[in-house]
Design a protein around this motif. Structure first.
Motif, mmCIF file in Angstrom:
data_model
loop_
_atom_site.group_PDB
_atom_site.id
_atom_site.type_symbol
_atom_site.label_atom_id
_atom_site.label_comp_id
_atom_site.label_asym_id
_atom_site.label_seq_id
_atom_site.Cartn_x
_atom_site.Cartn_y
_atom_site.Cartn_z
ATOM 1 N N LEU A 67 16.728 16.620 65.705
ATOM 2 C CA LEU A 67 15.449 17.447 65.662
ATOM 3 C C LEU A 67 16.019 18.842 65.821
ATOM 4 C CD1 LEU A 67 12.387 18.110 66.346
ATOM 5 C CD2 LEU A 67 13.033 17.666 68.746
ATOM 6 N N ILE A 68 15.687 19.681 65.082
ATOM 7 C CA ILE A 68 15.959 21.165 64.793
ATOM 8 C C ILE A 68 14.694 22.095 65.127
ATOM 9 C CG2 ILE A 68 16.773 22.811 63.483
ATOM 10 C CD1 ILE A 68 18.177 20.580 61.599
ATOM 11 N N SER A 69 14.920 22.681 66.234
ATOM 12 C CA SER A 69 13.810 23.644 66.644
ATOM 13 C C SER A 69 14.367 24.995 66.817
ATOM 14 C CB SER A 69 13.208 23.113 67.723
ATOM 15 O OG SER A 69 14.084 23.066 69.165
ATOM 16 N N VAL A 70 13.265 25.806 66.598
ATOM 17 C CA VAL A 70 13.957 27.522 66.863
ATOM 18 C C VAL A 70 12.658 28.243 66.826
ATOM 19 C CG1 VAL A 70 14.281 27.828 64.646
ATOM 20 C CG2 VAL A 70 15.471 29.417 66.233
ATOM 21 N N LEU A 71 12.628 29.149 67.787
ATOM 22 C CA LEU A 71 11.110 29.981 67.943
ATOM 23 C C LEU A 71 10.989 30.426 66.447
ATOM 24 C CD1 LEU A 71 11.672 31.831 71.260
ATOM 25 C CD2 LEU A 71 10.643 29.872 70.653
ATOM 26 N N GLY A 72 9.650 30.474 66.124
ATOM 27 C CA GLY A 72 9.150 31.196 64.802
ATOM 28 C C GLY A 72 9.104 30.130 63.773
ATOM 29 N N PHE A 73 9.773 28.911 63.827
ATOM 30 C CA PHE A 73 9.893 28.131 62.584
ATOM 31 C C PHE A 73 9.430 26.763 63.205
ATOM 32 C CE2 PHE A 73 13.072 31.271 62.039
ATOM 33 C CZ PHE A 73 13.044 31.695 60.765
ATOM 34 N N GLU A 74 8.925 26.161 62.012
ATOM 35 C CA GLU A 74 8.416 24.613 62.213
ATOM 36 C C GLU A 74 9.432 23.698 62.544
ATOM 37 O OE1 GLU A 74 6.402 23.487 58.588
ATOM 38 O OE2 GLU A 74 4.794 24.904 58.865
ATOM 39 N N ASP A 75 9.462 22.789 63.476
ATOM 40 C CA ASP A 75 10.433 21.815 63.860
ATOM 41 C C ASP A 75 10.626 20.914 62.603
ATOM 42 O OD1 ASP A 75 10.342 22.991 66.302
ATOM 43 O OD2 ASP A 75 9.257 21.250 67.332
ATOM 44 N N LYS A 76 11.842 20.331 62.772
ATOM 45 C CA LYS A 76 12.237 19.438 61.425
ATOM 46 C C LYS A 76 13.130 18.307 62.021
ATOM 47 C CE LYS A 76 13.090 20.064 56.709
ATOM 48 N NZ LYS A 76 13.347 20.954 55.624
ATOM 49 N N ILE A 87 20.134 23.042 55.522
ATOM 50 C CA ILE A 87 18.886 22.610 56.091
ATOM 51 C C ILE A 87 18.079 24.046 56.042
ATOM 52 C CG2 ILE A 87 17.368 21.822 57.928
ATOM 53 C CD1 ILE A 87 20.163 20.233 59.174
ATOM 54 N N PHE A 88 16.679 23.606 55.196
ATOM 55 C CA PHE A 88 15.973 24.826 55.361
ATOM 56 C C PHE A 88 14.616 24.520 56.183
ATOM 57 C CE2 PHE A 88 17.999 24.892 50.959
ATOM 58 C CZ PHE A 88 18.289 26.284 50.903
ATOM 59 N N LEU A 89 14.226 25.689 56.982
ATOM 60 C CA LEU A 89 13.255 25.821 57.987
ATOM 61 C C LEU A 89 12.189 26.506 57.451
ATOM 62 C CD1 LEU A 89 14.953 25.771 61.450
ATOM 63 C CD2 LEU A 89 14.340 23.897 60.355
ATOM 64 N N ASN A 90 10.922 26.140 57.653
ATOM 65 C CA ASN A 90 9.627 26.870 57.159
ATOM 66 C C ASN A 90 9.185 27.750 58.515
ATOM 67 O OD1 ASN A 90 9.641 25.515 54.689
ATOM 68 N ND2 ASN A 90 8.470 23.962 55.530
ATOM 69 N N THR A 91 8.811 28.829 58.211
ATOM 70 C CA THR A 91 8.203 29.753 59.424
ATOM 71 C C THR A 91 7.029 29.336 59.890
ATOM 72 O OG1 THR A 91 7.447 31.420 57.633
ATOM 73 C CG2 THR A 91 9.544 31.930 58.727
ATOM 74 N N LYS A 92 6.622 29.614 60.923
ATOM 75 C CA LYS A 92 5.409 29.239 61.442
ATOM 76 C C LYS A 92 4.333 30.204 61.019
ATOM 77 C CE LYS A 92 6.183 26.446 65.598
ATOM 78 N NZ LYS A 92 6.013 26.367 66.974
ATOM 79 N N ILE A 93 3.119 29.828 60.449
ATOM 80 C CA ILE A 93 2.175 31.015 60.191
ATOM 81 C C ILE A 93 1.232 31.160 61.439
ATOM 82 C CG2 ILE A 93 0.265 31.553 58.673
ATOM 83 C CD1 ILE A 93 1.498 29.615 56.746
#
Length: 272
Positions: A67-76, A87-93
């Protein structure tokens, strides 16, 4: 004999290297590295985080999911077996409403106090300070403030947080800031002030926790603190080591009669 030992050592290093692979975490929009992302192994409950270049190492033999999580991005969530090298993370809108703020600023907290410094010796520590909303008015947070001290010459890195208040436990609850802000600390003594005016974050009537996370070199950075001087027990500092097995908030000082305040604070402005 020396040649045999050297060859054996080289083989061991090669075997260990072959068992590990380097993974890079990138922003899907611009391919920039995402530093200090939290990485949790779902079965073993162990955790790590990416470095300042967005890189972490993983054992090829691990049969687990991340589980990859970071502020401002969607968890994956990904199976280790399906991860290649990136690994690419999508930004939270996040949609922000338009507000107009007054010129009058209001300060809360203890960041201008004098006192001692607690030097951190733990990795991935987060310290939170509760700030009550004494005015109960419609205010927006414009700045975060932290009184900190750097020990030694090595670079230290921190990440600010804003956390809501759990109405039942009164402990820190959900993240409000929702942006991965990472700051390198170079000066030895300073008040770190961060402008978040453009985030349009409302100061909740139940108050808020201002927090600071040590994500880089944790041994050479401390934060200002002092004993509580008034009778309001809602002012206190809490700390967690962010271990995935024990993600528990605990008082900075175990004795109830020995309340401690961290030198954190905020600046707000009222909406017109």
């Amino acid at each position: 004999m020396k040649k045999i030992i050297s060859l054996s050592l080289i083989l061991k290093i090669f075997i260990v290297s072959a068992q590990e692979k380097e993974i890079k975490i990138l922003n899907s929009e611009n391919n920039k590295p995402i530093s200090y992302a939290n990485i949790k192994f779902l079965k073993s409950k162990k955790g790590t985080f990416s470095d300042d270049k967005g890189i972490f190492l993983i054992n090829n033999n691990v049969t687990d999911s991340l589980l990859i999580s970071v502020l401002g991005f969607e968890d994956k969530i990904l199976s280790v077996s399906k991860i290649k090298d990136t690994i690419f993370l999508n930004t939270k809108i996040i949609t922000l409403k338009e507000i107009t703020l007054s010129n009058k600023k209001i300060e809360y907290g203890y960041f201008k106090k004098n006192g001692k410094f607690i030097r951190s010796a733990l990795n991935r520590v987060i310290v939170a300070m509760y700030i009550p909303n004494e005015n109960k008015k419609n205010e927006y947070i414009t700045h975060l403030h932290y009184r900190i001290k750097k020990f030694g010459n090595e670079l230290s890195t921190v990440r600010p947080h804003l956390l809501s208040v759990n109405k039942l436990t009164k402990n820190p609850n959900k993240e409000i800031l929702n942006e991965n802000i990472v700051i390198d600390i170079n000066e030895k003594n300073k008040i770190l002030s961060i402008d978040i005016t453009d985030k349009n974050i409302n100061f909740p009537k139940e108050g808020i926790f201002v927090a600071l996370e040590w994500v880089g070199n944790t041994k050479n950075l401390g934060f200002g603190y002092s004993k509580l001087t008034d009778n309001n027990n809602s002012h206190y500092a809490v700390l967690t080591s962010l271990e995935f097995k024990k993600n528990i908030w605990v008082p900075l000082t175990p004795k109830k009669e020995d309340k401690t305040i961290a030198h954190f604070g905020i600046t707000t402005k009222q909406s017109e």
